[in-house]
Design a protein around this motif. Structure first.
Motif, short mmCIF file in Angstrom:
data_model
loop_
_atom_site.label_atom_id
_atom_site.label_comp_id
_atom_site.label_asym_id
_atom_site.label_seq_id
_atom_site.Cartn_x
_atom_site.Cartn_y
_atom_site.Cartn_z
N ARG A 113 0.83 -1.21 0.00
CA ARG A 113 0.00 0.00 0.00
C ARG A 113 0.86 1.26 0.00
N ARG B 236 2.90 1.51 -3.29
CA ARG B 236 2.08 1.27 -4.49
C ARG B 236 2.86 0.43 -5.51
N GLN C 141 -1.00 3.82 7.82
CA GLN C 141 -1.16 2.60 7.03
C GLN C 141 -0.95 1.35 7.87
N THR D 170 -7.42 -0.85 6.55
CA THR D 170 -6.05 -1.30 6.32
C THR D 170 -5.90 -2.80 6.51
#
Lengths: 448, 124, 519
Positions: A150, A153, A287, A322
């Protein structure tokens, strides 16, 4: 039935209040064809506490317990001595029978120990923030990979060959859905050239230290190589006692640390429940998966704690959360927190030194047996030896003689020729000199 | 200063030339409660109308903020990162979210006037 | 006279107490953080000093101190005992958290889980040395498959949400085996947040199915949404409104016809265990929260366990390890290389799952027996309906009932009072109760979901009902004194969650900041 307080008279009165003739009327919403009769279940009826105890004790007696034999199994689960007060305290009703602290005014006990746990984990790992636990080390590691995917990316996760194979499989199960997972070659006793595998699509590199064979890895060059390509380093620790003697991953450049916390406060329990530790840098906080306890004040200005940053979590964020995690390892983190508090800086570092010294002595002893080679030049409390024959059969034979000699690498790496003769041996403070002498003598005999 | 236009997703838009400033309405800020965090788009990001542009969070809720108009992000309100309370204190002023360079000015036709938005909120 | 008496009458005692010198109040002690206690060099565990040579540490010996405080055993014990006293617990009172199933946790379970034969065995010791443990798991599997009427069960998932993931990954693998790539999962809007979160994690897109005005899943809307790209539905049954889905068989049929699978969230299995078998409802996969239905303790948020039962169609895709029983005894197949049949999708976690929870759950099942499990479900449903019937005239029930194991109210009875669901819940704390689940499910406004479980006596339920009736009456009469600023009698007043979220403080740090060791 001793757990059910309602009497037949109570039930009749309650049905009358509800205004229905019988209990079946309350199940009227269930399609008739879905109701089963009692007779359909081939299961026993209610039993007294004494009878249940007898039946279960019989099953328990058919297992060889670690405490009853010379015991050297590790590979991700370690037998340490847990002080009696730990188990006493976690069985206090107020800890054992409470729920997730959703009402902070009457859950400060849980919220404060979670806050203490988060602090302890951050200190041990050398990281800035830690969450209130994951299920175990393997799922914590898989969540760390998802988090890296995440954050960057990018799709690709590179796993060190020294990562516990069960952890690697757990990651593959999850992270392959969001990207790709590449395993570096298994190189028992040495570090693979993982830097060569990192490219501009790499989200993270996952390195365990001490690795599954016990080898202590130098994370610094891996961190540098990863960061140079914009990837993150996830450091994995399966034996958390090692952090009492070794440099923490945080000072070596790790971006996320995922660890198994079972060694502190928690028994072997045949694999669970355990407690996953998860720590990271503050800049990645948003995150991070899992619950967090945070400090605040109440209406009178007194310090208190609440669950915070919940918008990351499933109950608010649903499909954009998340993680899907809800239940974590509350009571196991409490055991961890209490045990580590009992140890303190002094006790914890003594424990770590003792473990290493014991393991080192046994490694010398076993390496002196003809045909046995020490594979791991560095290690904490677990090392790997190469035997002149398949390790699984040796372990099997030693078990017949009442010695649980360790974990054959082939149990984790089946059909791998390089692993076939390798035996992974763990030595903690619970192992005595006599245990070591017994193992050495038995090994000598079986190899002769 | 031009007057505000509104969307049914509770964003306000102030159009100045070929750029628009976007934030969430007073009504939306009240519904959310105390805003504790705002995630803003990076400058240069291209967005189609109704694409997710930002996220605004209170303690118990998280909400997407959509691009009311297509275009390219030219600025985000960095002050919100340090002080998200601005969204509650002055939602239609200092609590702005981002500025977007419009790709198609014709899209502005579909936005509500202040009166229309007030009526729309009444009907909720 | 050689003995002296002392005053024993209470008359004349001061009405209001001055603030205490210590800051503590009788049995209520304030307690600092562990890091604020203790002193350097102290330890609560006696261990020898050992010399360590550097030679085998790979140059990685720790240089700095960790920063842990040093305390003796009595100090640590007192600290955690004091913390424990700030918690509400099932053992101390009714804990009506809807959807969470806070039932009695028998201590026999704890005793059994601590038998060394279960607690002191290693997951990787030779399998012939753990035959009793494998027999126990096998027996628990028999109970779970029998009670659910399902084909098989995967034991490794560690909690409900982990079980959901396990179920969806099996569905994914089954789809792949059929050569199909279906992307959508249908999830009712009343679902637990874990359902959409899990579906997204497993790589699916989530589509919501609306609820009817009666609190059920809209079966017609569901059927309309089915299509060749739908992989599965995730349905909670009984649902989160506390209702059994009356059209569940119809929905299951439609799902099967569309070539999709039926995942059931088994969080509410405790309402129907022993009376309804999910296998008879057309379910393909369902997780069972052992910490809800089968009484393993919640422990302040875990650990739990979430075994997943599978239909025959999905069974071949169940994850590793697989438990086999043959002439040689019990055996775990841990690696793909050792498989004879089946195509497991992978591995959920290291080792074999939550053994400690398995022991507790089986102790509970053996204690109850099949008849007791059924009685427990019936008592849970009876108690919830008793609460619904006793409160629906003063509070507002969005759906008429009967309900299953939990009674749902909304906040319309508070309209115009200025009292919110939150205020009402906090006032319950002052009355000695843990509040019910608030603001969930999302399908009704200001939801209050009450799950009494089967563990409460009628006297306990009556007392609870009385308190809620009076509270509801006072709210409606405009008497807000009990609500504004509640709770007053808890270890803390309401806590500032906004402050906690705006400037998160997530760990203790020394008052004088030291240079950041990491940089």
């Amino acid at each position: 039935m001793r757990y059910l307080p309602l009497t037949p008279a109570d039930r009749a009165q309650m049905l009358a209040k509800i205004g229905v003739p019988d209990i079946d009327a309350l199940f009227a919403g269930v399609p008739k064809e879905a109701i089963v009769s009692r007779a359909k279940f081939d299961l026993p009826d209610t039993q007294s506490e004494m009878d249940v105890e007898r039946a279960m004790a019989r099953m328990a007696s058919r297992n060889v317990t670690a405490g009853s034999v010379p015991f050297f199994c590790g590979a991700g689960a370690y037998r340490h001595h847990v002080p009696a007060s730990v188990d006493h305290l976690i069985q206090r009703s107020e800890f054992l029978t409470s729920y997730t602290p959703y009402q902070p005014e009457i859950a400060q006990g849980t919220l404060q120990y979670l806050y203490e746990f988060q602090t302890q984990v951050a200190l041990l790992t050398g990281m800035e923030v830690a969450n209130a636990s994951m299920y175990d080390g393997s799922t914590a590691t898989a969540e760390a990979v998802l988090m890296a995917q995440r954050l960057t990316r990018r799709p690709k996760a590179i796993l060190s060959g020294g990562l516990h194979p069960h952890y690697a499989q757990t990651i593959e199960n999850l992270a392959a859905l969001q990207g790709t997972v590449t395993r570096a070659p298994v190189t028992p006793g040495s570090a693979e050239d993982i830097a060569a595998l990192i490219d501009d699509q790499t989200a993270c590199v996952v390195v365990q230290s001490p690795d599954v064979f016990g080898l202590i890895r130098n994370l610094r060059p891996v961190a540098e190589a990863a960061h140079a390509k914009g990837a993150l380093l996830i450091a994995v620790v399966t034996e958390v006692v090692s952090l009492g003697l070794l440099e923490p991953p945080g000072t070596q450049g790790a971006d996320i640390v995922a660890a198994e916390g079972q060694s502190i406060g928690n028994g072997l329990n045949f694999g669970g429940p355990y407690v996953g530790l998860f720590a990271t840098r503050e800049k990645y906080l948003r995150q991070m998966p899992g619950r967090l306890s945070g400090e605040t004040v109440d209406a009178e200005g007194r310090r208190g704690y609440v669950l915070t940053l919940s918008t990351r979590e499933q109950h608010i964020r649903r499909e954009k959360a998340t993680s899907n995690i809800c239940t974590n390892s509350g009571l196991c983190c409490l055991a961890f927190t209490i045990h580590l508090s009992l140890l303190g800086e002094e006790g914890f570092t003594r424990l770590a030194r003792l473990n290493h010294a014991r393991a080192s002595a046994l490694a010398d002893r076993l390496a002196a047996i003809p045909g046995v080679d020490l594979v791991t030049p560095s290690f904490f409390n677990e090392f790997t030896v190469r035997l002149p024959q398949p390790a699984a059969a040796v372990v099997d034979q030693l078990a017949n003689w009442g010695i649980l000699a360790g974990v054959p690498a082939s149990r984790l790496l089946p059909r791998d020729e390089a692993a076939e003769n390798l035996l992974i041996v763990a030595v903690t403070e619970t192992v005595t000199d006599d245990d070591c002498a017994d193992l050495a003598a038995a090994l000598k005999k079986v190899l002769a | 200063m031009s007057e505000l236009r509104f969307t049914n997703q509770h964003e306000w838009v102030r159009i100045e030339g070929d750029e628009a400033t976007v934030g969430i309405t007073k009504y939306a800020a009240e519904q959310l409660g105390d805003v504790v965090f705002v995630e803003l788009p990076e400058a240069g990001k291209k967005l189609a109308r109704d694409a997710e542009a930002a996220v605004v969070e209170s303690v118990k809720a998280a909400s997407e903020v959509y691009a009311p108009l297509s275009g390219e992000i030219v600025a985000a309100n960095a002050a919100l990162s340090d002080d998200p309370a601005k969204v509650n204190a002055d939602p239609e002023g200092e609590g702005w979210f981002f500025r977007i360079k419009l790709a198609d000015k014709a899209e502005t036709e579909g936005l509500m006037t202040a009166d229309q938005y007030t009526e729309f909120v009444k009907g909720l | 006279m050689n003995n002296q008496g002392r005053p024993t009458a209470v008359a004349g005692m001061a009405e209001t107490a001055p603030a205490t010198i210590s800051g503590d109040r009788g049995l209520d002690h304030e307690e600092g953080l562990i890091f604020e206690l203790g002193r350097d060099g102290m330890t609560g565990v006696d261990l020898p000093q050992t010399q360590v040579s550097e030679s085998r540490l790979g140059g990685q010996r720790r240089k700095g101190a960790i920063g842990l405080p040093g305390l003796s055993e009595p100090e640590v014990v007192r600290h955690y005992v004091r913390l424990s006293r700030m918690n509400y617990a099932i053992d101390s009172g009714l804990y009506p958290l809807g959807s969470c199933t806070m039932k009695h946790n028998p201590r026999l379970n704890e005793k059994m889980a601590r038998l060394p034969g279960f607690a002191d065995i290693h997951p990787l010791q030779p399998q012939k040395t753990v035959q009793g443990a494998l027999a126990l798991i096998s027996e628990l599997m028999r109970w779970l498959t029998t009670l659910t009427g399902m084909h098989s069960v995967a034991m490794s998932p560690k909690a409900g949400a982990h079980g959901e993931l396990c179920g969806l990954l099996a569905i994914r693998a089954a789809m792949e085996a059929r050569g199909e790539d279906r992307k959508r999962i249908l999830v009712p809007e009343s679902a637990h947040g874990t359902n959409p979160a899990t579906a997204a994690l497993a790589g699916f897109t989530v589509e919501e199915v609306p609820a009817t005005s009666g609190g059920h899943v809209d079966a017609d809307a569901l059927e309309a949404k089915l299509g060749p790209d739908v992989a599965a539905i995730m349905l909670t049954n009984p649902n989160t409104c506390g209702l059994f889905e009356p059209r569940v068989l119809e929905m299951a049929n439609a799902v099967r016809k569309a070539g999709a699978y039926f995942y059931c969230d088994g969080a509410n299995f405790n309402a129907i265990a022993g009376r309804v078998r999910p296998g008879d409802l057309g379910v393909d996969a369902m997780h069972i929260n052992l910490h809800k239905t089968f009484s393993t303790p919640h422990g302040g948020g875990g650990p739990g366990a979430g075994p997943v039962v599978f239909s025959k169609a999905l069974a071949p895709f169940a994850p590793l390890p697989l438990l086999i029983h043959d002439d040689a005894g019990f055996r775990y197949i841990e690696n793909r290389e050792d498989l004879e049949t089946g195509s497991p999708f992978g591995r959920m976690c290291a080792f074999h799952g939550q053994m400690g929870m398995f022991v507790r759950a089986l102790a509970y099942m053996l204690s109850h027996g099949a008849d007791g499990v059924r009685q427990a479900s019936e008592d849970a449903v009876l108690s919830a309906n008793y609460i619904l019937a006793s409160l629906k005239d003063v509070m507002s029930a969005p759906f008429p009932g009967p309900c299953m194991h939990e009674a749902l109210f909304d906040d319309s009875f508070l309209d115009g009072t200025g009292v919110t669901t939150l205020d009402f819940a906090k006032a319950m704390i002052d009355e000695g109760y843990h509040p019910m689940t608030m603001y969930f499910p999302l399908v009704v406004h200001g939801a209050m979901l009450i799950e009494p479980t089967e563990s409460e006596s009628k006297e306990s339920l009556d007392r609870f009902i009385h308190v809620l009736r009076v509270l509801a009456g006072e709210a409606k009469a405009g008497n807000r004194a009990r609500f504004d600023g509640a709770p007053r009698f808890a270890p803390r007043r309401r806590l500032d969650e906004t402050r906690a979220a705006r400037k998160p403080i997530l760990r203790w740090t020394q008052k004088t900041p030291v240079a950041d060791a990491a940089e």
